[in-house]
Design a protein around this motif. Sequence first.
Motif, PDB file in Angstrom:
ATOM      1  N   TRP A 152      72.906  73.263  69.671  1.00  0.00           N
ATOM      2  CA  TRP A 152      71.758  72.540  69.111  1.00  0.00           C
ATOM      3  C   TRP A 152      71.245  71.498  70.119  1.00  0.00           C
ATOM      4  O   TRP A 152      70.038  71.358  70.318  1.00  0.00           O
ATOM      5  N   VAL A 178      69.198  73.109  72.871  1.00  0.00           N
ATOM      6  CA  VAL A 178      67.851  73.487  72.438  1.00  0.00           C
ATOM      7  C   VAL A 178      66.998  72.240  72.208  1.00  0.00           C
ATOM      8  O   VAL A 178      65.823  72.188  72.605  1.00  0.00           O
ATOM      9  N   ARG A 226      65.092  70.591  75.015  1.00  0.00           N
ATOM     10  CA  ARG A 226      64.040  71.390  75.639  1.00  0.00           C
ATOM     11  C   ARG A 226      62.942  71.638  74.609  1.00  0.00           C
ATOM     12  O   ARG A 226      63.015  72.600  73.830  1.00  0.00           O
ATOM     13  N   ARG A 252      59.915  72.866  74.310  1.00  0.00           N
ATOM     14  CA  ARG A 252      59.271  74.162  74.086  1.00  0.00           C
ATOM     15  C   ARG A 252      60.217  75.149  73.419  1.00  0.00           C
ATOM     16  O   ARG A 252      59.840  75.878  72.503  1.00  0.00           O
ATOM     17  N   LEU A 253      61.450  75.164  73.908  1.00  0.00           N
ATOM     18  CA  LEU A 253      62.455  76.047  73.314  1.00  0.00           C
ATOM     19  C   LEU A 253      62.740  75.651  71.865  1.00  0.00           C
ATOM     20  O   LEU A 253      62.905  76.507  70.986  1.00  0.00           O
ATOM     21  N   TYR A 254      62.794  74.333  71.622  1.00  0.00           N
ATOM     22  CA  TYR A 254      63.063  73.842  70.260  1.00  0.00           C
ATOM     23  C   TYR A 254      61.944  74.266  69.303  1.00  0.00           C
ATOM     24  O   TYR A 254      62.202  74.727  68.191  1.00  0.00           O
ATOM     25  N   ARG A 255      60.692  74.105  69.744  1.00  0.00           N
ATOM     26  CA  ARG A 255      59.578  74.494  68.873  1.00  0.00           C
ATOM     27  C   ARG A 255      59.598  76.001  68.588  1.00  0.00           C
ATOM     28  O   ARG A 255      59.351  76.440  67.460  1.00  0.00           O
ATOM     29  N   LEU A 256      59.914  76.783  69.596  1.00  0.00           N
ATOM     30  CA  LEU A 256      59.985  78.230  69.427  1.00  0.00           C
ATOM     31  C   LEU A 256      61.107  78.610  68.453  1.00  0.00           C
ATOM     32  O   LEU A 256      60.915  79.451  67.551  1.00  0.00           O
ATOM     33  N   ALA A 257      62.273  77.975  68.623  1.00  0.00           N
ATOM     34  CA  ALA A 257      63.430  78.293  67.772  1.00  0.00           C
ATOM     35  C   ALA A 257      63.177  77.906  66.318  1.00  0.00           C
ATOM     36  O   ALA A 257      63.493  78.668  65.396  1.00  0.00           O
ATOM     37  N   TRP A 259      60.651  80.239  64.641  1.00  0.00           N
ATOM     38  CA  TRP A 259      61.274  81.507  64.284  1.00  0.00           C
ATOM     39  C   TRP A 259      62.184  81.344  63.073  1.00  0.00           C
ATOM     40  O   TRP A 259      62.178  82.180  62.157  1.00  0.00           O
TER      41      TRP A 259
END
Length: 473
Positions: free
Chosen positions: A407, A410, A413, A415-420, A423
Amino acid sequence: MQLAPERFEENAAAALADPVLELAIRRTTGTAERKRAEAVAAFPEFAAARERGRKIKDHVLAHLDHYLCAFERNAVAAGAHVHWAATAEEACRIVLAICREAGARRVTRVKSMLGEEIGLPHALAAAGIERVETDLAEHIIQLAGDPPSHIVWPAMHRTREQVAALFQKAHREPIGGPDDVAGMVESARHELRSKFLGAEVGISGANFLIADTGAVCTVTNEGNAELTTTPPRVHIVTAGIEKLVPSTAHAFAMLRLLVRSATGADITQYTTFHCGPKRAGDADGPEAMHIVLVDNGRTRMLADRSLRAMLRCIRCGACMNHCVVYRQIGGHAYGSVYPGPMGAVLTPVLTGLARARDLPHACTMNRRCEEVCPVAIPLPTLLRGWRDRSWREGLEPAATRAGIGLWAFVAQRPRLYRLATAWAVRALRLFRRGGWIRVLPLASGWTAHRDFPAPAGKTFMELYRERRRETSR
């Protein structure tokens, strides 16, 4: 259910599956919460009294050595014998030695959480001394072979129907049934009367120790403390060293908080100050009085700034009655003498954090316990401290540490957090049924006992941007 803090998760699961326990807890804690609210509403000065109570306790803790010496000096002057015990084992040895010296075959005992903490009931049993619990609730759990499940109502896990059946089986001449509470009380009184008068030693705890007089204050609603401490030849008091207050006036200031917080009353039926043994000319009273002052980890808490505030605790039980976790699982699941929020702080001190690491996690951090505490103990802050310490000492399971590490990776980061998260909230919709999620992979600890509210299907930031666009039109 095995009473060990390291078995908390197993015990909690068993408690959640017990419908009778759920009924018993709801009956008691619901009434306690309502009565406390009414008592506080009828006492406009409660906030000011609470602040004064906090200051009294903090002052005593800051000068504990002074007040301990003053109490010992004045108690001895009043004719009492004062003993010092660094550990639970030492305290039990002292009590047993006094009982043997008195030739005690039977002792009566007033409800005392300190006695439970040091294991005194087991020590008396191992020494072959009959122990008679005189508090009604303690009498119930002694007959049932149960440990206490609450510090004010030890038998709260038992319904009146269960108590009636227990009395019918155990009492020589049982009176009353589940719909005749007064009859059941009379049955217990009839059973205990001869034992009050036949005991050689009476053992009590102390709600407060009065430094400037050497007196011991006990608070009950049944009068059993007076019958326990007066007829026997010897009265033994076991008390934690933090129970001190400077004077009788300070004790009454604390009593205004204790009683309202514990039972929702203005004052208890019996508030008694015991100051030494029987004197010449007294009509009754013990011939000898012994006071055992117990440390058992308290000086360690005093030295630890992160735990010192817990020594303010006056054992009212309000934090339990308002705790959403305790009200689901009761006291036995905690596997310790002290359950609920205050127990989750104290048990790691008494048993070690390695055994009790699950208890500080049994908290939603809603702060209700802190809001109702009559001496303003910051319980959530203390629980977070134990969580931090557990992490630093490597006590958290490897799966937990790996999950938190993932956690953190993620979350650092964006951008990665928003993507995760985008989803995840959409994937959760696959498990939704009527706005709720009843089964969720990797979250059975939640969904096994309650439904999970389904998310909206969009992340917070997505909803926030939509709201801003709508308001800007």
